[in-house]
Design a protein around this motif. Structure first.
Motif, PDB file in Angstrom:
ATOM      1  N   TRP A 160       0.828  -1.204   0.000  1.00 57.15           N
ATOM      2  CA  TRP A 160       0.000   0.000   0.000  1.00 57.15           C
ATOM      3  C   TRP A 160       0.867   1.260   0.000  1.00 57.15           C
ATOM      4  O   TRP A 160       0.614   2.198  -0.749  1.00 57.15           O
ATOM      5  N   LEU A 161       1.891   1.257   0.825  1.00 60.75           N
ATOM      6  CA  LEU A 161       2.773   2.423   0.894  1.00 60.75           C
ATOM      7  C   LEU A 161       3.533   2.641  -0.411  1.00 60.75           C
ATOM      8  O   LEU A 161       3.931   3.764  -0.724  1.00 60.75           O
ATOM      9  N   ALA A 162       3.723   1.551  -1.186  1.00 57.87           N
ATOM     10  CA  ALA A 162       4.445   1.666  -2.454  1.00 57.87           C
ATOM     11  C   ALA A 162       3.581   2.226  -3.573  1.00 57.87           C
ATOM     12  O   ALA A 162       4.098   2.590  -4.629  1.00 57.87           O
ATOM     13  N   MET A 163       2.269   2.309  -3.352  1.00 57.77           N
ATOM     14  CA  MET A 163       1.378   2.853  -4.377  1.00 57.77           C
ATOM     15  C   MET A 163       1.608   4.350  -4.541  1.00 57.77           C
ATOM     16  O   MET A 163       2.051   5.036  -3.623  1.00 57.77           O
ATOM     17  N   GLU A 164       1.264   4.844  -5.724  1.00 56.93           N
ATOM     18  CA  GLU A 164       1.299   6.286  -5.925  1.00 56.93           C
ATOM     19  C   GLU A 164       0.218   6.914  -5.060  1.00 56.93           C
ATOM     20  O   GLU A 164      -0.946   6.521  -5.122  1.00 56.93           O
ATOM     21  N   PRO A 165       0.567   7.895  -4.226  1.00 55.69           N
ATOM     22  CA  PRO A 165      -0.422   8.486  -3.320  1.00 55.69           C
ATOM     23  C   PRO A 165      -1.596   9.103  -4.074  1.00 55.69           C
ATOM     24  O   PRO A 165      -1.437   9.646  -5.166  1.00 55.69           O
ATOM     25  N   THR A 166      -2.765   8.988  -3.476  1.00 51.78           N
ATOM     26  CA  THR A 166      -3.944   9.631  -4.044  1.00 51.78           C
ATOM     27  C   THR A 166      -3.784  11.147  -4.032  1.00 51.78           C
ATOM     28  O   THR A 166      -4.248  11.843  -4.928  1.00 51.78           O
ATOM     29  N   VAL A 167      -3.141  11.645  -2.982  1.00 48.93           N
ATOM     30  CA  VAL A 167      -2.856  13.073  -2.881  1.00 48.93           C
ATOM     31  C   VAL A 167      -1.372  13.232  -2.591  1.00 48.93           C
ATOM     32  O   VAL A 167      -0.724  12.326  -2.063  1.00 48.93           O
ATOM     33  N   PRO A 168      -0.776  14.380  -2.946  1.00 48.02           N
ATOM     34  CA  PRO A 168       0.644  14.586  -2.705  1.00 48.02           C
ATOM     35  C   PRO A 168       0.947  14.669  -1.220  1.00 48.02           C
ATOM     36  O   PRO A 168       0.371  15.476  -0.490  1.00 48.02           O
ATOM     37  N   LEU A 169       1.835  13.797  -0.744  1.00 43.67           N
ATOM     38  CA  LEU A 169       2.254  13.798   0.654  1.00 43.67           C
ATOM     39  C   LEU A 169       3.720  14.200   0.710  1.00 43.67           C
ATOM     40  O   LEU A 169       4.593  13.427   0.306  1.00 43.67           O
TER      41      LEU A 169
END
Length: 316
Positions: A160-169
């Motif tokens: 999950w953490l390796a996914m492209e974030p839904t929003v910029p973090l």
């Protein structure tokens, strides 16, 4: 003879049918004539007439003989129930949600990740309540949204953490130590509690039904609303002097017979609770999640705490 569409290729005629059904689903209390419906979904009147006639004949729409308007039909009820059954949401599971909702006067729900989207599978709300979400509603599944669906499994967390974030973090706004602390605490307690933050109030309403590829403007706005992945998680030892806490939702996992998480049972709070009130609701929610797990023939993973309600800082 024309060739059939290649695998994965969109079908424009099917897309037009979907547009009609999706529009009517967004307006379930209204009825529309062919002319208005065609205009609202951007179809020609003859095309729209052909679609609604076929859908009416199949029972997916109902035509009022007096004013010749259309609304959703009874065949969709059967279709919806079959879809829920295919997702392993049984009437017995709904009864568990009903009991939880009645006891606490709150909305209780089951959700799961379906085709890389978080989808609401079932929901029971108190009489007269307007929960603000609907069965079948879905959200993009990627950080910072979806922690409750992965935190019970190390590999799932990493993926999950390796996914492209839904929003910029921004890295400076993300605290990995706190995220690890959140994971450890939630696993010990057996549930996750999200605080009712200004960002959290708007996050899901803005994202509902949207694709994983959000417009840049919306991504930027959501990035301002959400400071980091674990910011909305309530940890009781972080604010020991506060008597009440604004709580958004409490969640607990449902497992299959392999000990893998397949759903999330949740209770939507939307108000301030004391620590004892949070624990009382969380314990009942875990009982609901365990009951649904048993209905699926499932089992907790071997690493799961052996005694429900005996995590750190619990009342024994």
């Amino acid at each position: 003879m024309s060739e059939p569409p290649a695998p994965g290729r969109a079908s424009p005629p099917t897309d037009r049918v979907v547009r009609v059904l999706d529009f009517l689903a967004r307006h379930p209390q209204e009825r529309f004539g062919v002319s208005e419906l065609a205009r609202r979904v951007d179809l020609t009147k003859p095309t729209c007439l052909g679609i609604v006639t076929s859908l009416r004949d199949a029972g997916y729409l109902v035509r009022d003989p007096a004013d010749k308007t259309y609304r959703l039909g009874p065949s969709l009820i059967t279709l919806g129930h079959k879809a829920q059954e295919s997702m392993r949401v049984s009437p017995a599971a709904r009864e568990q949600l009903r009991r939880l909702s009645t006891r606490f006067g709150a909305t209780a729900a089951l959700s799961a990740v379906v085709d890389d989207r978080i989808t609401l599978l079932d929901l029971v709300a108190p009489v007269g309540a307007r929960p603000g979400v609907e069965v079948g509603q879905s959200y993009p599944f990627a950080p910072p949204v979806g922690l409750m669906f992965v935190l019970w499994d190390d590999e799932a967390v990493r993926d999950w953490l390796a996914m492209e974030p839904t929003v910029p973090l921004h890295p400076s706004r993300t605290d990995p130590d706190r995220l690890h602390r959140v994971i450890r605490r939630c696993r010990a307690d057996g549930y996750l509690v999200e605080r009712l933050t200004p960002g959290g109030r708007r996050l899901y309403s803005l994202m509902a039904g949207m694709s994983s590829t959000l417009p840049d403007e919306l991504r930027a706005l959501l990035g301002e609303l959400v400071s980091d992945i674990g910011e909305r998680v309530y940890l009781p030892d972080e604010k020991p002097g506060r008597k009440r806490h604004d709580i958004s939702v409490i969640s607990a996992p449902v497992f299959d017979h392999y000990g893998r998480q397949v759903m999330v049972a949740s209770m939507h709070i939307g108000k301030a609770l004391t620590d004892n009130e949070i624990r009382e609701r969380a314990k009942a929610l875990i009982g609901t999640a365990d009951a649904v797990t048993a209905q699926l023939g499932g089992a907790r993973p071997t690493s799961w705490p052996h005694t429900v309600g005996k995590g750190p800082d619990r009342d024994h």
